[in-house]
Design an enzyme around this catalytic site. Structure first.
Site, PDB file in Angstrom:
ATOM      1  N   GLY A   1      52.344 -47.041 -60.069  1.00 14.84           N
ATOM      2  CA  GLY A   1      51.943 -47.575 -61.127  1.00 14.84           C
ATOM      3  C   GLY A   1      50.565 -46.762 -61.583  1.00 14.84           C
TER       4      GLY A   1
ATOM      5  N   GLY B   1      45.691 -49.444 -58.933  1.00 14.40           N
ATOM      6  CA  GLY B   1      45.821 -48.760 -57.701  1.00 14.40           C
ATOM      7  C   GLY B   1      44.367 -49.049 -56.791  1.00 14.40           C
TER       8      GLY B   1
ATOM      9  N   GLU C   1      51.218 -43.975 -55.851  1.00 16.25           N
ATOM     10  CA  GLU C   1      52.119 -42.911 -56.784  1.00 16.25           C
ATOM     11  C   GLU C   1      51.423 -43.243 -58.076  1.00 16.25           C
ATOM     12  OE1 GLU C   1      53.751 -40.518 -55.957  1.00 16.25           O
ATOM     13  OE2 GLU C   1      54.081 -40.796 -53.749  1.00 16.25           O
TER      14      GLU C   1
ATOM     15  N   CYS D   1      55.691 -40.519 -65.077  1.00 18.00           N
ATOM     16  CA  CYS D   1      54.566 -40.278 -64.545  1.00 18.00           C
ATOM     17  C   CYS D   1      54.235 -38.764 -64.358  1.00 18.00           C
ATOM     18  CB  CYS D   1      54.521 -40.791 -63.122  1.00 18.00           C
ATOM     19  SG  CYS D   1      55.598 -40.509 -62.068  1.00 18.00           S
TER      20      CYS D   1
END
Length: 483
Positions: free
Chosen positions: A196, A201, A218, A253
């Site tokens: 995310g 995070g 990630e 991403c």
């Protein structure tokens, strides 16, 4: 329709306790259990491919070809690789020992971590949910998967199918939003795997720190594309478009976040991108079925706010059309965007592509390195020296030269970030490693016991130990002979 049962801290605690009991029984450690679950996961994908594609279209209007190539196909490949290589991955790795502890042998033994939590995101809901599950199961763990509530159709389908195909005493799906995620994060896990953004995070990492739980994060970042001049411009343009708008309309991403090229070459690049965009998506891209929509109204408004920043007024050279009723924004190119504009200070995660210009292509390195380390960095060039400089000077989670995004599909490469783009990596064997502990094991027999290591100490024993630890056979012989 019955209301979903409340999932609070007590419910989370029960789930973890049940899974820990199952893990402690030893069932998930066996090769047979792991293979059986991986086969069932592959069967789940093969038997429900059509419904999986339909649900992701419901959440994101993702084209069928894209849904298969970037999600279903990659997941099948991941399961097949794990099934093929699992016995090899599980095998102890023999390593050398030193003469100082002769006779002996040693091995690195991979063992499961225990009960792990996987929190996934919405943009590639199957891939970023189930690919880590493949690694966790292959490594012998019990797993809780928390899919994203922002893609509700795929979340619901995964909860239904995993409950049907997998061993629910060791693999669970918990649906919900912030309250459910918070309840899960309060528990003690043996690893947390989160995909995310950086804001969440940090919350995940803070929660993990209370229990000294290791994490894989990630995340993302602003992935640059540096474009040199002496290249095949049409191929480069197509690959940039494929990595940007062909990857969930920029909501990926690893999607190119911005382009850097020279002032001299920029007009040619812009013109080529325009031509290829029209060839791919037509003159009215808001009507095409070959591009995903923006996931929801919140993200639509966020992207429009980036476009309405006064600092980039007049910078749009292509696109910019929008339709909020369809949650669609046309592929948009912006030229000579100021580096302090809003669009250059946060990850775009959408169909907007700023193009920055520099005097010479090498100046792009300073631009990239002035920001946070990206999840991916891309370079288009035929210049061997420039390739070498790029790889040596730019820090990023991954790189691709004369390509975008495809590094993600190479299962012999680790996928993960560095710095603010994340920590830890997975895919292929790296997924197995992410959910395993590398246990060091030394084996000795009772013969060959060395009195010199024990008290009472003496100068002779010290001389022998120095020779032994120094690694010189000649000195060792001299010490044994008392010379």
């Amino acid at each position: 329709m019955a209301e979903r049962e409340v999932f609070d801290g007590e419910a989370a605690e029960r789930v973890v306790a049940e899974l820990r009991e199952s893990y402690n029984s030893g069932k998930t450690r066996s090769y047979e259990w792991r293979v059986n679950q991986l086969k069932n996961l592959l069967k789940l994908i093969e038997e429900n491919e059509e419904e999986m594609v339909d649900k992701i279209h419901s959440d994101l209007h993702k084209p069928e070809s894209e849904a298969f190539a970037h999600e279903v196909g990659l997941l099948k490949k991941s399961c097949q690789l794990a099934l093929k290589e699992l016995r090899h991955w599980m095998a102890p790795e023999k390593v050398k020992t030193s003469i100082t502890i002769f006779p002996s042998s040693a091995a690195i033994v991979p063992e499961p971590l225990g009960v792990v939590l996987i929190i996934s995101t919405w943009n590639y809901p199957y891939l970023v949910s189930l690919d880590p599950v493949v690694g966790a199961i292959a490594a012998g763990n019990a797993v809780v998967l928390k899919p994203s509530e922002i893609s509700p159709s795929t979340s619901s389908l995964m909860a239904k199918l995993l409950g049907k195909y997998l061993d629910t005493s060791a693999v669970r799906v918990v649906e919900g939003a912030v309250p459910e995620t918070s309840a899960l994060l309060e528990q003690k896990w043996d690893k947390i795997f989160y995909t995310g953004n950086g804001r969440v995070g940090r919350i995940v990492m803070a929660a993990a720190a209370k229990h000294l739980t290791p994490v894989v994060l990630e995340l993302g970042g602003k992935s640059p594309v540096v474009v040199d001049s002496e290249i095949n411009l049409q191929v480069a343009s197509r690959r940039i478009i494929s990595g940007k708008w062909g990857c969930n309309n920029g909501q990926a991403c690893v999607a190119p976040d911005y382009v850097i090229t020279t002032k001299e070459f920029a007009p040619k690049l812009v013109e080529s991108l325009k031509q290829e965009l029209e060839r791919f998506y037509g003159k009215n891209p808001l009507e095409t079925k070959d591009i995903s929509r923006i996931v929801n109204a919140y993200h639509f408004d966020r992207l429009i706010k980036l476009l309405e920043d006064d600092k980039i007024s007049g910078k749009i050279v292509h696109g910019g059309e929008k339709d909020k009723s369809k949650l669609q924004i046309a592929p948009t190119l912006l030229l000579d965007v100021p580096r302090d504009s809003l669009i250059m200070t946060e990850e775009i995660f959408g169909p907007l592509l700023p193009i920055l210009t520099v005097d010479k292509v090498e100046d792009s390195f300073e631009v990239v390195n002035s920001g946070s380390k990206p999840l991916a960095a891309y370079l288009f060039t035929n210049n061997k020296k420039l390739k070498e400089q790029f790889v040596a000077c730019i820090s990023a989670g991954a790189m691709a030269i004369n390509e975008t995004a495809l590094q993600l599909s190479v299962n012999t490469l680790p996928f993960g970030g560095v710095g603010e783009s994340g920590m830890g990596a997975y895919h292929g064997k790296f997924s197995f490693d992410a959910f395993s502990h590398k246990k060091a094991v030394l084996y000795r027999i009772f013969a060959g016991d060395m009195p010199m290591r024990y008290p009472p100490y003496s100068k002779e024993k010290l001389r022998f130990l120095k020779a032994l630890l120094g690694g010189s056979i000649l000195e060792l012989i001299r010490a044994l002979l008392g010379w």
